[in-house]
Design a protein around this motif. Structure first.
Motif, PDB file in Angstrom:
ATOM      1  N   MET A 171     -13.565   7.967 -10.847  1.00 15.52           N
ATOM      2  CA  MET A 171     -14.538   7.251 -11.737  1.00 15.52           C
ATOM      3  C   MET A 171     -13.842   6.499 -12.663  1.00 15.52           C
ATOM      4  SD  MET A 171     -18.344   7.880 -11.307  1.00 15.52           S
ATOM      5  CE  MET A 171     -18.737   9.712 -11.276  1.00 15.52           C
ATOM      6  N   VAL A 172     -13.071   7.815 -13.317  1.00 17.83           N
ATOM      7  CA  VAL A 172     -12.222   7.177 -13.867  1.00 17.83           C
ATOM      8  C   VAL A 172     -10.732   6.589 -13.354  1.00 17.83           C
ATOM      9  CG1 VAL A 172     -10.541   8.294 -15.625  1.00 17.83           C
ATOM     10  CG2 VAL A 172     -12.256   9.646 -15.622  1.00 17.83           C
ATOM     11  N   ALA A 173     -10.047   6.617 -12.131  1.00 12.17           N
ATOM     12  CA  ALA A 173      -9.113   5.985 -11.541  1.00 12.17           C
ATOM     13  C   ALA A 173      -9.548   4.222 -11.992  1.00 12.17           C
ATOM     14  CB  ALA A 173      -9.247   6.629 -10.190  1.00 12.17           C
ATOM     15  N   ALA A 174     -10.995   4.415 -11.553  1.00  8.88           N
ATOM     16  CA  ALA A 174     -11.125   3.143 -10.949  1.00  8.88           C
ATOM     17  C   ALA A 174     -11.336   2.219 -12.141  1.00  8.88           C
ATOM     18  CB  ALA A 174     -12.870   3.215 -10.703  1.00  8.88           C
ATOM     19  N   ARG A 175     -11.789   2.978 -13.278  1.00  7.63           N
ATOM     20  CA  ARG A 175     -11.686   2.381 -14.666  1.00  7.63           C
ATOM     21  C   ARG A 175     -10.861   2.419 -15.673  1.00  7.63           C
ATOM     22  NH1 ARG A 175     -13.502  -0.418 -17.424  1.00  7.63           N
ATOM     23  NH2 ARG A 175     -14.712  -0.876 -19.166  1.00  7.63           N
ATOM     24  N   ALA A 176      -9.865   2.921 -14.583  1.00  7.65           N
ATOM     25  CA  ALA A 176      -8.286   2.517 -15.062  1.00  7.65           C
ATOM     26  C   ALA A 176      -8.229   1.678 -14.997  1.00  7.65           C
ATOM     27  CB  ALA A 176      -7.754   4.109 -15.258  1.00  7.65           C
ATOM     28  N   ARG A 177      -8.478   0.940 -13.764  1.00 12.12           N
ATOM     29  CA  ARG A 177      -8.576  -0.308 -13.007  1.00 12.12           C
ATOM     30  C   ARG A 177      -8.821  -1.526 -13.544  1.00 12.12           C
ATOM     31  NH1 ARG A 177      -6.089   4.220 -11.234  1.00 12.12           N
ATOM     32  NH2 ARG A 177      -3.839   4.239 -10.047  1.00 12.12           N
ATOM     33  N   GLY A 178      -9.972  -1.527 -14.324  1.00 13.16           N
ATOM     34  CA  GLY A 178     -11.073  -2.163 -14.722  1.00 13.16           C
ATOM     35  C   GLY A 178     -12.003  -2.260 -14.020  1.00 13.16           C
ATOM     36  N   LEU A 179     -12.606  -1.589 -13.165  1.00 15.56           N
ATOM     37  CA  LEU A 179     -13.458  -1.256 -12.175  1.00 15.56           C
ATOM     38  C   LEU A 179     -14.876  -0.613 -13.026  1.00 15.56           C
ATOM     39  CD1 LEU A 179     -11.403  -1.068  -9.231  1.00 15.56           C
ATOM     40  CD2 LEU A 179     -13.615  -3.209  -9.538  1.00 15.56           C
ATOM     41  N   ASP A 180     -16.209  -0.351 -12.484  1.00 13.62           N
ATOM     42  CA  ASP A 180     -16.966   0.098 -13.183  1.00 13.62           C
ATOM     43  C   ASP A 180     -17.585   0.649 -11.786  1.00 13.62           C
ATOM     44  OD1 ASP A 180     -17.419  -0.132 -16.027  1.00 13.62           O
ATOM     45  OD2 ASP A 180     -16.959  -2.620 -15.690  1.00 13.62           O
ATOM     46  N   THR A 181     -18.413   1.754 -12.220  1.00 15.58           N
ATOM     47  CA  THR A 181     -18.682   2.622 -11.085  1.00 15.58           C
ATOM     48  C   THR A 181     -20.838   2.715 -11.675  1.00 15.58           C
ATOM     49  OG1 THR A 181     -18.406   5.301 -11.909  1.00 15.58           O
ATOM     50  CG2 THR A 181     -17.070   3.404  -9.714  1.00 15.58           C
ATOM     51  N   CYS A 182     -21.324   3.293 -10.564  1.00 15.75           N
ATOM     52  CA  CYS A 182     -22.728   3.695 -10.709  1.00 15.75           C
ATOM     53  C   CYS A 182     -22.846   5.037  -9.829  1.00 15.75           C
ATOM     54  CB  CYS A 182     -23.979   2.679 -10.829  1.00 15.75           C
ATOM     55  SG  CYS A 182     -25.439   3.611 -11.941  1.00 15.75           S
ATOM     56  N   PRO A 183     -22.568   6.336 -10.255  1.00 17.05           N
ATOM     57  CA  PRO A 183     -23.188   7.445  -9.163  1.00 17.05           C
ATOM     58  C   PRO A 183     -24.407   7.348  -9.080  1.00 17.05           C
ATOM     59  CG  PRO A 183     -22.982   8.007 -11.764  1.00 17.05           C
ATOM     60  CD  PRO A 183     -22.843   6.628 -11.274  1.00 17.05           C
ATOM     61  N   GLN A 184     -24.998   7.976  -7.487  1.00 16.56           N
ATOM     62  CA  GLN A 184     -26.306   7.381  -7.597  1.00 16.56           C
ATOM     63  C   GLN A 184     -26.891   8.624  -6.889  1.00 16.56           C
ATOM     64  OE1 GLN A 184     -24.661   3.366  -6.415  1.00 16.56           O
ATOM     65  NE2 GLN A 184     -27.068   3.078  -6.474  1.00 16.56           N
ATOM     66  N   VAL A 185     -27.868   9.235  -7.354  1.00 17.60           N
ATOM     67  CA  VAL A 185     -28.178  10.119  -6.414  1.00 17.60           C
ATOM     68  C   VAL A 185     -29.496  10.025  -5.792  1.00 17.60           C
ATOM     69  CG1 VAL A 185     -30.158  11.053  -7.992  1.00 17.60           C
ATOM     70  CG2 VAL A 185     -28.753  12.851  -6.651  1.00 17.60           C
ATOM     71  N   ALA A 186     -29.603   9.065  -6.049  1.00 13.39           N
ATOM     72  CA  ALA A 186     -30.903   7.967  -5.583  1.00 13.39           C
ATOM     73  C   ALA A 186     -31.007   7.993  -3.993  1.00 13.39           C
ATOM     74  CB  ALA A 186     -31.498   6.681  -5.896  1.00 13.39           C
ATOM     75  N   PHE A 187     -30.015   7.521  -3.813  1.00 12.58           N
ATOM     76  CA  PHE A 187     -29.250   8.013  -2.355  1.00 12.58           C
ATOM     77  C   PHE A 187     -29.750   9.416  -1.061  1.00 12.58           C
ATOM     78  CE2 PHE A 187     -26.836   4.540  -3.617  1.00 12.58           C
ATOM     79  CZ  PHE A 187     -27.165   3.225  -2.565  1.00 12.58           C
ATOM     80  N   THR A 188     -30.177  10.053  -1.417  1.00  9.43           N
ATOM     81  CA  THR A 188     -29.929  11.361  -0.863  1.00  9.43           C
ATOM     82  C   THR A 188     -31.614  11.798  -0.752  1.00  9.43           C
ATOM     83  OG1 THR A 188     -30.897  12.797  -2.886  1.00  9.43           O
ATOM     84  CG2 THR A 188     -28.506  12.868  -2.739  1.00  9.43           C
ATOM     85  N   PRO A 189     -32.741  11.592  -0.799  1.00  6.04           N
ATOM     86  CA  PRO A 189     -33.678  11.350   0.212  1.00  6.04           C
ATOM     87  C   PRO A 189     -33.728  10.735   1.575  1.00  6.04           C
ATOM     88  CG  PRO A 189     -34.495  11.186  -2.093  1.00  6.04           C
ATOM     89  CD  PRO A 189     -32.855  11.010  -2.146  1.00  6.04           C
TER      90      PRO A 189
END
Length: 249
Positions: A171-189
């Motif tokens: 996520m930090v590497a993505a941010r340094a390149r102008g990208l954004d993220t959202c980590p999602q535990v919602a997928f686990t079920p």
């Protein structure tokens, strides 16, 4: 990248650049359709692979979904998400959240939820809109790239700690390149649906998902900046004589 090379910018500039990438990272919940080039995705993953892990196990496995493959996974999960009978029978591969919430974690969870719903104009009694907003997780919030992370089922809880460091690095590497993220535990079920769609072997279990792309600045939910506890709220200094914690100024 050679890990032994000197920094590519003057050392005086490094703290500000690294700190910005860490502090400006937020969970973004609405993305532009702008594609992320595969070369850029590979570049980010190439940085993240240098994350620390116990005895260098490197437990991460990454599945990158774009285009039709992403749409197929989203459609399969959404069918289950909209079926109460299917939802009731789902089981998570590991417990991420506590079975019984206690203070201050319960209050922080509620505060974040109502901050988000407030920005979206969703009231407490509007269950239909809550359900629809939660469903956006499974569309990867319209991000052009969706990531699914899995781990070998034989590994223990320590590998999830290692995985957290890998996810943060990504996520930090993505941010340094102008990208954004959202980590999602919602997928686990939906582990079994994800496994079927991606052809995962029985030895792999789902850790989480992640949306990755360029944030849509026009969307109100992207104005959310979740609060953080000050350092004094979680740090305890102990003096050399072992007389106990020393409060921060």
């Amino acid at each position: 990248m050679n890990r032994l090379l000197p920094p590519p910018v003057p050392e005086s500039q490094l703290p500000a650049a690294v700190d910005w990438a860490i502090v400006s990272r937020r969970a973004i919940r609405a993305f532009l359709p702008t594609p992320v080039p595969r070369a850029l995705l590979l570049e980010i993953l190439d940085v993240a692979r240098h994350s620390a892990s116990g005895v260098n196990m490197q437990p991460w496995q990454v599945h990158v979904l774009t285009g039709a493959a992403q749409q197929r996974l989203s459609a399969a999960i959404l069918r289950a998400h909209d079926d109460p009978a299917t939802l009731a029978g789902l089981q998570e591969p590991y417990p991420y959240y506590p079975a019984h919430w206690v203070s201050p974690f319960l209050e922080r969870r509620r505060q974040l939820g109502w901050q988000l719903y407030g920005l979206l104009g969703i009231t407490r009694d509007d269950k239909a809109r809550m359900h629809a907003q939660h469903a956006r997780n499974y569309r990867f919030f319209d991000a052009p790239a969706g990531l699914i992370f899995t781990v070998h089922a034989a590994l223990a809880q320590g590998s999830l700690i290692d995985y957290g460091m890998f996810l943060q690095s990504l996520m930090v590497a993505a941010r340094a390149r102008g990208l954004d993220t959202c980590p999602q535990v919602a997928f686990t079920p939906f582990h079994h649906i994800v496994a079927q769609q991606l052809g995962l072997p029985d030895t792999q279990r789902l850790v989480c998902g992640m949306s990755l792309g360029y944030a849509d600045p026009s969307r109100p939910e992207n104005a959310l900046v979740s609060p953080r506890e000050p350092v004094a709220g979680f740090t305890h200094f102990h003096d050399d004589e072992g007389s106990g914690p020393v409060p921060l100024p």
